[in-house]
Write a protein that holds these residues in place. Sequence first.
Motif, short mmCIF file in Angstrom:
data_model
loop_
_atom_site.label_atom_id
_atom_site.label_comp_id
_atom_site.label_asym_id
_atom_site.label_seq_id
_atom_site.Cartn_x
_atom_site.Cartn_y
_atom_site.Cartn_z
N VAL A 52 0.83 -1.20 0.00
CA VAL A 52 0.00 0.00 0.00
C VAL A 52 0.87 1.26 0.00
O VAL A 52 0.58 2.22 -0.71
N HIS A 53 1.93 1.25 0.80
CA HIS A 53 2.86 2.38 0.88
C HIS A 53 4.29 1.84 0.90
O HIS A 53 4.53 0.72 1.36
N VAL A 54 5.22 2.66 0.46
CA VAL A 54 6.64 2.41 0.66
C VAL A 54 7.17 3.61 1.44
O VAL A 54 7.01 4.75 1.02
N VAL A 55 7.75 3.32 2.61
CA VAL A 55 8.24 4.38 3.49
C VAL A 55 9.77 4.32 3.49
O VAL A 55 10.35 3.24 3.59
N TYR A 56 10.40 5.47 3.37
CA TYR A 56 11.86 5.56 3.32
C TYR A 56 12.39 6.21 4.59
O TYR A 56 11.89 7.26 5.01
N PHE A 57 13.42 5.56 5.20
CA PHE A 57 14.06 6.06 6.41
C PHE A 57 15.56 6.12 6.19
O PHE A 57 16.11 5.37 5.39
N PRO A 58 16.26 6.96 6.99
CA PRO A 58 17.73 6.93 6.95
C PRO A 58 18.23 5.61 7.54
O PRO A 58 17.56 4.99 8.37
N LEU A 59 19.44 5.18 7.11
CA LEU A 59 20.06 4.00 7.71
C LEU A 59 20.17 4.21 9.22
O LEU A 59 20.38 5.33 9.68
N GLY A 60 20.01 3.13 9.97
CA GLY A 60 20.12 3.21 11.42
C GLY A 60 18.80 3.44 12.13
O GLY A 60 18.75 3.40 13.35
N THR A 61 17.73 3.67 11.38
CA THR A 61 16.42 3.83 12.00
C THR A 61 16.01 2.49 12.62
O THR A 61 16.17 1.45 12.01
N ASP A 62 15.50 2.53 13.85
CA ASP A 62 15.15 1.32 14.58
C ASP A 62 13.79 0.79 14.14
O ASP A 62 12.76 1.10 14.74
N ASN A 81 13.75 -3.47 3.92
CA ASN A 81 14.89 -3.71 3.02
C ASN A 81 15.89 -2.59 3.24
O ASN A 81 15.52 -1.42 3.26
N ASP A 82 17.16 -2.93 3.44
CA ASP A 82 18.15 -1.85 3.48
C ASP A 82 18.95 -1.87 2.19
O ASP A 82 19.14 -2.90 1.57
N TRP A 83 19.36 -0.70 1.76
CA TRP A 83 20.10 -0.60 0.51
C TRP A 83 21.25 0.38 0.71
O TRP A 83 21.17 1.31 1.48
N ARG A 88 26.23 5.54 0.36
CA ARG A 88 24.98 6.11 0.82
C ARG A 88 23.94 5.01 0.88
O ARG A 88 24.10 3.96 0.28
N GLY A 89 22.85 5.26 1.56
CA GLY A 89 21.81 4.25 1.61
C GLY A 89 20.65 4.68 2.48
O GLY A 89 20.55 5.83 2.89
#
Length: 100
Positions: A52-62, A81-83, A88-89
């Motif tokens: 339904v949604h794709v949410v993007y967070f900075p690396l290290g988000t718990d 998924n982490d990339w 960068r990622g």
Amino acid sequence: MSEQVIRHRGGGRDENGKLIAAGSPVPLTAIGVAPGGGSKRLTRTRTGEDIVHVVYFPLGTDVVNADELTVRGERFRIIVNDWRMRGRGGLEVLCSRGQG
């Protein structure tokens, strides 16, 4: 533009059927929230679930696969998924809902 979402962790039942206490909801600041593609089935998801949604967070988000997120007033199961690319990622979190 950032957007706030709510992480829910814990709760439910253990392998013996006993209730597990849920942690307090935690607000998280997302880099952004994108539409997930509607009723399209993606190969990254579990069978019978729609993104339904794709949410993007900075690396290290718990945030982990066992959590749930409330996004724009609705609560979802998630796939994290982490990339990383050229140093960068970030985290890509798929918010899914079972259908059928």
